[in-house]
Design a protein around this motif. Structure first.
Motif, PDB file in Angstrom:
ATOM      1  N   GLU A 158       0.826  -1.217   0.000  1.00  0.00           N
ATOM      2  CA  GLU A 158       0.000   0.000   0.000  1.00  0.00           C
ATOM      3  C   GLU A 158       0.855   1.261   0.000  1.00  0.00           C
ATOM      4  OE1 GLU A 158      -3.815  -1.980   2.375  1.00  0.00           O
ATOM      5  OE2 GLU A 158      -2.242  -0.887   3.462  1.00  0.00           O
ATOM      6  N   ARG A 159       2.024   1.174   0.624  1.00  0.00           N
ATOM      7  CA  ARG A 159       2.937   2.319   0.580  1.00  0.00           C
ATOM      8  C   ARG A 159       3.405   2.576  -0.848  1.00  0.00           C
ATOM      9  NH1 ARG A 159       6.643   0.060   5.449  1.00  0.00           N
ATOM     10  NH2 ARG A 159       5.076   0.197   7.116  1.00  0.00           N
ATOM     11  N   GLU A 160       3.628   1.506  -1.605  1.00  0.00           N
ATOM     12  CA  GLU A 160       4.040   1.679  -2.995  1.00  0.00           C
ATOM     13  C   GLU A 160       2.952   2.403  -3.790  1.00  0.00           C
ATOM     14  OE1 GLU A 160       6.954   1.222  -4.434  1.00  0.00           O
ATOM     15  OE2 GLU A 160       7.632   0.774  -2.395  1.00  0.00           O
ATOM     16  N   VAL A 161       1.696   2.097  -3.493  1.00  0.00           N
ATOM     17  CA  VAL A 161       0.590   2.813  -4.146  1.00  0.00           C
ATOM     18  C   VAL A 161       0.639   4.293  -3.775  1.00  0.00           C
ATOM     19  CG1 VAL A 161      -1.920   3.076  -4.240  1.00  0.00           C
ATOM     20  CG2 VAL A 161      -0.900   0.787  -4.259  1.00  0.00           C
ATOM     21  N   LEU A 162       0.836   4.553  -2.484  1.00  0.00           N
ATOM     22  CA  LEU A 162       0.914   5.939  -2.017  1.00  0.00           C
ATOM     23  C   LEU A 162       2.006   6.705  -2.762  1.00  0.00           C
ATOM     24  CD1 LEU A 162       0.239   8.172   0.140  1.00  0.00           C
ATOM     25  CD2 LEU A 162       2.039   7.148   1.524  1.00  0.00           C
ATOM     26  N   PHE A 163       3.196   6.104  -2.843  1.00  0.00           N
ATOM     27  CA  PHE A 163       4.318   6.783  -3.497  1.00  0.00           C
ATOM     28  C   PHE A 163       4.054   6.963  -5.000  1.00  0.00           C
ATOM     29  CE2 PHE A 163       7.066   4.641  -0.054  1.00  0.00           C
ATOM     30  CZ  PHE A 163       6.715   5.634   0.847  1.00  0.00           C
ATOM     31  N   ALA A 164       3.442   5.953  -5.631  1.00  0.00           N
ATOM     32  CA  ALA A 164       3.141   6.062  -7.060  1.00  0.00           C
ATOM     33  C   ALA A 164       2.122   7.169  -7.324  1.00  0.00           C
ATOM     34  CB  ALA A 164       2.617   4.720  -7.582  1.00  0.00           C
ATOM     35  N   ASP A 207      -4.676   8.552  -9.374  1.00  0.00           N
ATOM     36  CA  ASP A 207      -5.155   7.211  -9.017  1.00  0.00           C
ATOM     37  C   ASP A 207      -4.909   6.227 -10.164  1.00  0.00           C
ATOM     38  OD1 ASP A 207      -6.056   8.206  -6.617  1.00  0.00           O
ATOM     39  OD2 ASP A 207      -8.159   8.303  -7.212  1.00  0.00           O
ATOM     40  N   GLU A 208      -5.263   6.639 -11.382  1.00  0.00           N
ATOM     41  CA  GLU A 208      -5.097   5.755 -12.532  1.00  0.00           C
ATOM     42  C   GLU A 208      -3.623   5.495 -12.811  1.00  0.00           C
ATOM     43  OE1 GLU A 208      -7.333   4.086 -14.164  1.00  0.00           O
ATOM     44  OE2 GLU A 208      -9.006   4.926 -13.017  1.00  0.00           O
ATOM     45  N   SER A 209      -2.795   6.521 -12.612  1.00  0.00           N
ATOM     46  CA  SER A 209      -1.351   6.319 -12.805  1.00  0.00           C
ATOM     47  C   SER A 209      -0.802   5.328 -11.787  1.00  0.00           C
ATOM     48  CB  SER A 209      -0.616   7.656 -12.675  1.00  0.00           C
ATOM     49  OG  SER A 209      -1.008   8.546 -13.700  1.00  0.00           O
ATOM     50  N   ALA A 210      -1.268   5.431 -10.538  1.00  0.00           N
ATOM     51  CA  ALA A 210      -0.816   4.496  -9.503  1.00  0.00           C
ATOM     52  C   ALA A 210      -1.290   3.082  -9.807  1.00  0.00           C
ATOM     53  CB  ALA A 210      -1.332   4.943  -8.138  1.00  0.00           C
ATOM     54  N   ALA A 211      -2.531   2.949 -10.298  1.00  0.00           N
ATOM     55  CA  ALA A 211      -3.056   1.626 -10.639  1.00  0.00           C
ATOM     56  C   ALA A 211      -2.257   1.012 -11.777  1.00  0.00           C
ATOM     57  CB  ALA A 211      -4.530   1.739 -11.017  1.00  0.00           C
ATOM     58  N   ALA A 213       0.922   1.746 -12.487  1.00  0.00           N
ATOM     59  CA  ALA A 213       2.273   1.462 -11.995  1.00  0.00           C
ATOM     60  C   ALA A 213       2.318   0.185 -11.168  1.00  0.00           C
ATOM     61  CB  ALA A 213       2.781   2.645 -11.166  1.00  0.00           C
ATOM     62  N   THR A 214       1.305  -0.060 -10.365  1.00  0.00           N
ATOM     63  CA  THR A 214       1.283  -1.247  -9.506  1.00  0.00           C
ATOM     64  C   THR A 214       0.654  -2.445 -10.205  1.00  0.00           C
ATOM     65  OG1 THR A 214      -0.849  -0.597  -8.547  1.00  0.00           O
ATOM     66  CG2 THR A 214       1.151   0.172  -7.433  1.00  0.00           C
ATOM     67  N   GLY A 215      -0.141  -2.191 -11.227  1.00  0.00           N
ATOM     68  CA  GLY A 215      -0.804  -3.275 -11.933  1.00  0.00           C
ATOM     69  C   GLY A 215      -1.930  -3.913 -11.155  1.00  0.00           C
ATOM     70  N   ASP A 216      -2.452  -3.237 -10.161  1.00  0.00           N
ATOM     71  CA  ASP A 216      -3.505  -3.817  -9.311  1.00  0.00           C
ATOM     72  C   ASP A 216      -4.472  -2.702  -8.894  1.00  0.00           C
ATOM     73  OD1 ASP A 216      -5.077  -5.029  -7.343  1.00  0.00           O
ATOM     74  OD2 ASP A 216      -3.413  -6.275  -6.633  1.00  0.00           O
ATOM     75  N   ARG A 217      -5.629  -2.670  -9.533  1.00  0.00           N
ATOM     76  CA  ARG A 217      -6.615  -1.626  -9.237  1.00  0.00           C
ATOM     77  C   ARG A 217      -7.232  -1.823  -7.851  1.00  0.00           C
ATOM     78  NH1 ARG A 217      -7.841   1.294 -13.718  1.00  0.00           N
ATOM     79  NH2 ARG A 217      -9.780   2.071 -12.804  1.00  0.00           N
ATOM     80  N   ALA A 218      -7.449  -3.074  -7.467  1.00  0.00           N
ATOM     81  CA  ALA A 218      -8.036  -3.339  -6.152  1.00  0.00           C
ATOM     82  C   ALA A 218      -7.082  -2.904  -5.041  1.00  0.00           C
ATOM     83  CB  ALA A 218      -8.376  -4.817  -6.014  1.00  0.00           C
ATOM     84  N   LEU A 219      -5.795  -3.191  -5.217  1.00  0.00           N
ATOM     85  CA  LEU A 219      -4.798  -2.763  -4.232  1.00  0.00           C
ATOM     86  C   LEU A 219      -4.754  -1.237  -4.152  1.00  0.00           C
ATOM     87  CD1 LEU A 219      -2.324  -3.173  -2.368  1.00  0.00           C
ATOM     88  CD2 LEU A 219      -0.906  -3.225  -4.457  1.00  0.00           C
ATOM     89  N   THR A 220      -4.805  -0.591  -5.298  1.00  0.00           N
ATOM     90  CA  THR A 220      -4.778   0.874  -5.315  1.00  0.00           C
ATOM     91  C   THR A 220      -5.978   1.444  -4.573  1.00  0.00           C
ATOM     92  OG1 THR A 220      -3.635   0.825  -7.461  1.00  0.00           O
ATOM     93  CG2 THR A 220      -4.682   2.895  -6.821  1.00  0.00           C
ATOM     94  N   ALA A 221      -7.151   0.891  -4.842  1.00  0.00           N
ATOM     95  CA  ALA A 221      -8.355   1.364  -4.165  1.00  0.00           C
ATOM     96  C   ALA A 221      -8.262   1.145  -2.660  1.00  0.00           C
ATOM     97  CB  ALA A 221      -9.580   0.641  -4.730  1.00  0.00           C
ATOM     98  N   LEU A 259     -12.163   3.323  -9.201  1.00  0.00           N
ATOM     99  CA  LEU A 259     -11.088   2.367  -9.411  1.00  0.00           C
ATOM    100  C   LEU A 259     -11.598   0.934  -9.488  1.00  0.00           C
ATOM    101  CD1 LEU A 259      -8.337   3.826  -7.060  1.00  0.00           C
ATOM    102  CD2 LEU A 259      -8.068   3.412  -9.509  1.00  0.00           C
ATOM    103  N   LEU A 260     -12.615   0.632  -8.704  1.00  0.00           N
ATOM    104  CA  LEU A 260     -13.117  -0.740  -8.648  1.00  0.00           C
ATOM    105  C   LEU A 260     -14.098  -1.071  -9.757  1.00  0.00           C
ATOM    106  CD1 LEU A 260     -13.676  -1.111  -4.798  1.00  0.00           C
ATOM    107  CD2 LEU A 260     -11.778  -2.007  -6.177  1.00  0.00           C
ATOM    108  N   THR A 261     -14.635  -0.039 -10.403  1.00  0.00           N
ATOM    109  CA  THR A 261     -15.660  -0.299 -11.416  1.00  0.00           C
ATOM    110  C   THR A 261     -15.269   0.133 -12.804  1.00  0.00           C
ATOM    111  OG1 THR A 261     -16.736   1.835 -10.964  1.00  0.00           O
ATOM    112  CG2 THR A 261     -17.527  -0.086  -9.748  1.00  0.00           C
ATOM    113  N   THR A 262     -14.092   0.729 -12.976  1.00  0.00           N
ATOM    114  CA  THR A 262     -13.671   1.181 -14.303  1.00  0.00           C
ATOM    115  C   THR A 262     -12.358   0.539 -14.676  1.00  0.00           C
ATOM    116  OG1 THR A 262     -12.453   3.085 -13.440  1.00  0.00           O
ATOM    117  CG2 THR A 262     -14.769   3.431 -13.990  1.00  0.00           C
ATOM    118  N   SER A 263     -12.056   0.631 -15.922  1.00  0.00           N
ATOM    119  CA  SER A 263     -10.787   0.144 -16.453  1.00  0.00           C
ATOM    120  C   SER A 263     -10.386   1.055 -17.594  1.00  0.00           C
ATOM    121  CB  SER A 263     -10.948  -1.302 -16.962  1.00  0.00           C
ATOM    122  OG  SER A 263     -11.867  -1.328 -18.051  1.00  0.00           O
ATOM    123  N   ALA A 264      -9.410   0.626 -18.348  1.00  0.00           N
ATOM    124  CA  ALA A 264      -8.976   1.447 -19.479  1.00  0.00           C
ATOM    125  C   ALA A 264     -10.097   1.633 -20.490  1.00  0.00           C
ATOM    126  CB  ALA A 264      -7.757   0.799 -20.157  1.00  0.00           C
TER     127      ALA A 264
END
Length: 312
Positions: A158-164, A207-211, A213-221, A259-264
């Protein structure tokens, strides 16, 4: 001219609601650019209109007319409301200039104070503070300010999401978007309605940039939600410059839902509807700028007539 100068001044009444709706239908990055650019166009047009209106009244003053070798009766547009309207326009310009300078100095002062308190050898500035907060601090170099309280509230991923998220704010120069919008509001208060959707669009962009970068939208949310909950337990925690963005800012539940209901391939209104609204915004911008150009042309023509240069 008297008719044309009112168009840029009153256009935000129509344009701001349309821009807010357009921002809801656009991807975050496009929405941020649209809102910021629209703010600049409308604020610039209204300021230019005030300048033309003030100039039209000033040219009728005997000292100014004599300096320009003008005959005031030949200037045209002899509406009885011109002189008082010109006086009000001059006062509005002076007030706007004062507000812009004051706002710019305040923004600079806040950034300098934040950087002085966040000295660090690298990108990350960790403050020994139990209050959980974090934000992106632009400058040379850019920094991510985070407290030990916020770091403890999140796990490693989760810290990686924060930093991203904060890196996305810094890479996109999002503070400039907010600063521009705030300055636009000082020039035309009716543009205040664009500030909140712009801030939301910038957070969604990060938010989308972090998702990505991490490759995980659920983790980002989850990381955004946990960070916001940690900060919410301590109201007012972590003062920051007004143009510095933070992962916990804005309507977090709405961001998490997105984040949980959208994608690219986000489902959006039909293309024809989006194009129609984009066309309406373009018309508003063109009308504002065109009205300023028309008023300037009328004023210039009146000056030529008053100088006896119509034959040229």
């Amino acid at each position: 001219m008297m008719f044309a100068v009112w168009i840029p001044l009153l256009m935000p009444l129509l344009a701001v609601p349309a821009a807010r709706r357009a921002a809801e239908w656009l991807p975050p990055r496009a929405a941020a650019w649209t809102l910021a650019g629209f703010s600049v166009v409308l604020a610039g047009s209204s300021t230019a209109a005030l300048g033309l209106l003030a100039s039209a009244g000033a040219l009728r003053l005997p000292p100014v007319a004599a300096l320009g070798h003008l005959s005031p009766p030949l200037l045209g547009d002899s509406s009885p409301v011109l002189v008082p309207a010109s006086l009000l326009a001059a006062l509005a310009l002076a007030a706007g200039a004062f507000a812009v300078v004051r706002t710019g100095l305040r923004q600079r002062r806040e950034m300098r104070a934040a950087r002085a308190a966040s000295a660090a050898a690298d990108e990350l500035s960790v403050r020994p503070d139990e209050l959980p907060y974090a934000y992106a601090l632009p400058g040379r170099p850019d920094r991510i300010v985070v407290t030990t309280g916020m770091l403890r509230a999140l796990d490693a991923r989760e810290r990686e999401v924060l930093f991203a998220h904060e890196r996305a704010h810094l890479a996109g120069r999002h503070h400039l978007f907010l600063a521009t919008a705030e300055l636009a509001v000082t020039l035309h208060p009716m543009l205040r309605g664009l500030r909140e959707p712009l801030a939301y669009a910038l957070e969604r962009w990060a938010d989308e940039s972090a998702a990505t970068a991490t490759g995980d939208r659920a983790l980002t949310a989850r990381a955004i939600g946990r960070a916001a909950l940690a900060a919410a337990r301590v109201p007012g925690a972590g003062s920051r410059p007004r143009t510095a963005l933070a992962v916990t800012a804005g309507p977090v539940p709405r961001r998490v839902t997105a984040l949980l209901t959208t994608s690219a391939a986000t489902a959006r209104p039909r293309r024809a509807l989006r194009r129609a609204l984009a066309g309406a915004l373009l018309v508003c911008a063109v009308l504002s700028a065109g009205a300023v150009a028309d008023a300037a042309h009328d004023l210039h023509a009146g000056v030529e007539v008053a100088q006896g240069e119509t034959g040229r």
